[in-house]
Design an enzyme around this catalytic site. Structure first.
Site, mmCIF file in Angstrom:
data_model
loop_
_atom_site.group_PDB
_atom_site.id
_atom_site.type_symbol
_atom_site.label_atom_id
_atom_site.label_comp_id
_atom_site.label_asym_id
_atom_site.label_seq_id
_atom_site.Cartn_x
_atom_site.Cartn_y
_atom_site.Cartn_z
ATOM 1 N N ASN A 185 23.001 -17.625 38.779
ATOM 2 C CA ASN A 185 23.943 -18.751 38.838
ATOM 3 C C ASN A 185 23.953 -19.269 40.274
ATOM 4 O O ASN A 185 24.502 -18.626 41.161
ATOM 5 C CB ASN A 185 25.341 -18.258 38.427
ATOM 6 C CG ASN A 185 26.409 -19.326 38.634
ATOM 7 O OD1 ASN A 185 26.095 -20.504 38.786
ATOM 8 N ND2 ASN A 185 27.663 -18.904 38.643
ATOM 9 N N TRP A 186 23.318 -20.422 40.461
ATOM 10 C CA TRP A 186 23.212 -20.952 41.833
ATOM 11 C C TRP A 186 24.523 -21.576 42.304
ATOM 12 O O TRP A 186 24.633 -21.965 43.462
ATOM 13 C CB TRP A 186 22.107 -22.005 41.904
ATOM 14 C CG TRP A 186 20.715 -21.465 41.710
ATOM 15 C CD1 TRP A 186 20.361 -20.166 41.416
ATOM 16 C CD2 TRP A 186 19.486 -22.198 41.809
ATOM 17 N NE1 TRP A 186 18.994 -20.062 41.320
ATOM 18 C CE2 TRP A 186 18.434 -21.297 41.562
ATOM 19 C CE3 TRP A 186 19.184 -23.535 42.070
ATOM 20 C CZ2 TRP A 186 17.086 -21.688 41.573
ATOM 21 C CZ3 TRP A 186 17.852 -23.920 42.081
ATOM 22 C CH2 TRP A 186 16.813 -22.999 41.841
ATOM 23 N N LYS A 187 25.469 -21.753 41.413
ATOM 24 C CA LYS A 187 26.737 -22.432 41.734
ATOM 25 C C LYS A 187 26.433 -23.795 42.375
ATOM 26 O O LYS A 187 25.445 -24.426 42.016
ATOM 27 C CB LYS A 187 27.608 -21.561 42.634
ATOM 28 C CG LYS A 187 27.739 -20.135 42.102
ATOM 29 C CD LYS A 187 28.830 -19.388 42.773
ATOM 30 C CE LYS A 187 28.784 -17.932 42.340
ATOM 31 N NZ LYS A 187 30.007 -17.228 42.555
ATOM 32 N N HIS A 231 33.175 -19.521 33.168
ATOM 33 C CA HIS A 231 33.024 -18.816 34.446
ATOM 34 C C HIS A 231 34.389 -18.773 35.127
ATOM 35 O O HIS A 231 35.167 -19.735 35.037
ATOM 36 C CB HIS A 231 31.993 -19.541 35.322
ATOM 37 C CG HIS A 231 31.629 -18.737 36.543
ATOM 38 N ND1 HIS A 231 32.440 -18.682 37.646
ATOM 39 C CD2 HIS A 231 30.569 -17.945 36.805
ATOM 40 C CE1 HIS A 231 31.875 -17.882 38.555
ATOM 41 N NE2 HIS A 231 30.752 -17.422 38.066
ATOM 42 N N GLU A 280 35.320 -19.242 38.039
ATOM 43 C CA GLU A 280 35.620 -20.356 38.959
ATOM 44 C C GLU A 280 36.063 -21.587 38.170
ATOM 45 O O GLU A 280 36.869 -22.382 38.644
ATOM 46 C CB GLU A 280 34.390 -20.636 39.846
ATOM 47 C CG GLU A 280 34.242 -19.551 40.911
ATOM 48 C CD GLU A 280 32.832 -19.280 41.383
ATOM 49 O OE1 GLU A 280 31.937 -20.105 41.168
ATOM 50 O OE2 GLU A 280 32.631 -18.196 41.981
ATOM 51 N N GLU A 304 32.710 -10.256 34.084
ATOM 52 C CA GLU A 304 32.733 -10.569 35.506
ATOM 53 C C GLU A 304 34.161 -10.431 36.030
ATOM 54 O O GLU A 304 34.960 -11.379 35.922
ATOM 55 C CB GLU A 304 32.271 -12.008 35.734
ATOM 56 C CG GLU A 304 30.847 -12.276 35.304
ATOM 57 C CD GLU A 304 30.230 -13.384 36.136
ATOM 58 O OE1 GLU A 304 29.209 -13.129 36.779
ATOM 59 O OE2 GLU A 304 30.795 -14.484 36.176
ATOM 60 N N GLY A 321 31.637 -12.992 44.280
ATOM 61 C CA GLY A 321 31.471 -13.625 45.581
ATOM 62 C C GLY A 321 32.270 -12.956 46.685
ATOM 63 O O GLY A 321 32.426 -13.518 47.774
ATOM 64 N N SER A 357 29.020 -9.574 42.538
ATOM 65 C CA SER A 357 28.430 -8.974 43.741
ATOM 66 C C SER A 357 27.327 -7.964 43.439
ATOM 67 O O SER A 357 27.231 -6.932 44.107
ATOM 68 C CB SER A 357 29.528 -8.348 44.614
ATOM 69 O OG SER A 357 30.435 -9.352 45.036
ATOM 70 N N GLY A 417 25.164 -14.253 41.165
ATOM 71 C CA GLY A 417 25.500 -15.445 41.936
ATOM 72 C C GLY A 417 24.746 -15.466 43.249
ATOM 73 O O GLY A 417 23.559 -15.806 43.307
ATOM 74 N N GLY A 418 25.430 -15.076 44.316
ATOM 75 C CA GLY A 418 24.878 -15.167 45.671
ATOM 76 C C GLY A 418 23.460 -14.627 45.808
ATOM 77 O O GLY A 418 22.595 -15.274 46.412
HETATM 78 C C1 PEP Z 1 28.767 -15.377 39.542
HETATM 79 O O1 PEP Z 1 28.901 -16.438 40.122
HETATM 80 O O2 PEP Z 1 28.738 -15.354 38.306
HETATM 81 C C2 PEP Z 1 28.636 -14.149 40.336
HETATM 82 C C3 PEP Z 1 28.555 -13.018 39.700
HETATM 83 O O3 PEP Z 1 28.625 -14.298 41.703
HETATM 84 P P1 PEP Z 1 28.278 -13.171 42.806
HETATM 85 O O4 PEP Z 1 27.036 -12.420 42.293
HETATM 86 O O5 PEP Z 1 28.007 -13.916 44.056
HETATM 87 O O6 PEP Z 1 29.452 -12.260 42.888
#
Ligand code: PEP
Length: 268
Positions: free
Chosen positions: A9-11, A96, A98, A168, A174, A217, A238-239
């Site tokens: 997930n590049w956000k 998600h 966010e 999640e 994040g 994370s 994500g990141g």
């Molecule tokens: C996400 O955005 O779904 C996610 C899991 O982010 P991160 O890996 O950065 O915690």
């Protein structure tokens, strides 16, 4: 046996130049794993076309980060599932955290989006998870059960299982703070039991077949321990998905944790 799945997930990150560089470096990293798992990246909407062309016929799928519950009409800023399908998407994230926390998407909104994605033949990735306050108040099971139930009420159990569920925990997204393997294992087992709770043979089969992935994370250093858990079928990243080597290493950890030997992957 459930096929592992790994989704990046590049956000709201990227640019034409950065995406090109990332995909060009990512493809050789992922090539050896694509037979053993479903792989996808979810760039921001304006880049779907570019990333679709860069992915070409590599077997790595395109995904989107959200979809409207509606087919078309006066919904400024929204994008329909049909449009995403036309752009070549295979997966769409729904719910998600966010979206839920920053944009107020309720369980019912998320369920309607899930339905819209399913109805055009795309695979919804339903994100569920509790906030820190909810975990500390011992409400994790209830929160996650309510998030799942809203989708089951909307589309039924069978359709839920055609999607993917991503657990999640909001406090781990994040933040660099990963849930422990014990915490992850407990919630994944609870999700599977919740889905199979009526004890009929059909719901047991649905529960057994449901792919439940973890996100929050995940990094190359913790991926193997998380993916080795029996009810964890992959990851939503994500990141770390913005770095080709990190995402490649996470795919390697998933292959290994799923029992595929490294040399088996290398010959493919
Ligand atoms: C996400 O955005 O779904 C996610 C899991 O982010 P991160 O890996 O950065 O915690």
């Amino acid at each position: 046996m459930r096929k592992p799945v790994l989704i990046g997930n590049w956000k709201m990150n990227g640019s034409l130049q950065a995406n090109q560089a990332l995909i060009v470096r990512l493809l050789p990293q992922l090539r050896m794993f694509r037979k053993f798992m479903d792989l996808a990246v979810c760039p921001p909407l304006p880049y779907l076309f570019q990333v679709r062309d860069l992915l070409g016929y590599t077997g790595i799928a395109l995904g989107a980060q959200n979809a409207s519950a509606f087919v078309s009409g006066a919904y400024t800023g929204e994008v329909s599932a049909t449009m995403l399908q036309e752009m070549g998407c295979r997966y769409v994230l729904v719910g998600h955290s966010e979206r839920r926390t920053l944009y107020g998407e309720t369980n019912q909104d998320v369920a309607a989006r899930f339905r819209a994605v399913m109805s055009v033949g795309l695979t919804p990735v339903l994100c569920v998870g509790e906030s820190l306050e909810e975990r500390e108040a011992d409400q994790t099971s209830t929160v996650v059960a309510n998030q799942l139930q809203a989708v089951i009420d909307e589309v039924g159990l069978l359709s839920l299982a055609k999607g993917v569920v991503a657990y999640e925990p909001v406090w781990a997204i994040g933040t660099g703070r990963t849930a422990t393997p014990e915490q992850v294992s407990m919630v994944h087992q609870e999700i599977r039991s919740f889905v199979g709770r009526d004890a009929s043979e059909a719901s047991q089969d649905i529960s057994e077949g449901l792919r439940i992935i973890y996100g929050g994370s995940v990094k190359p250093e913790n991926a193997f321990d998380l993916f080795s858990l029996s009810d964890v079928d992959g990851g939503l990243i994500g990141g770390a998905s913005l770095h080709s080597e990190g995402f490649g290493a996470i795919a390697g950890a998933l292959a290994e944790a799923s029992g595929f030997l490294t040399d088996e992957c290398e010959t493919n």
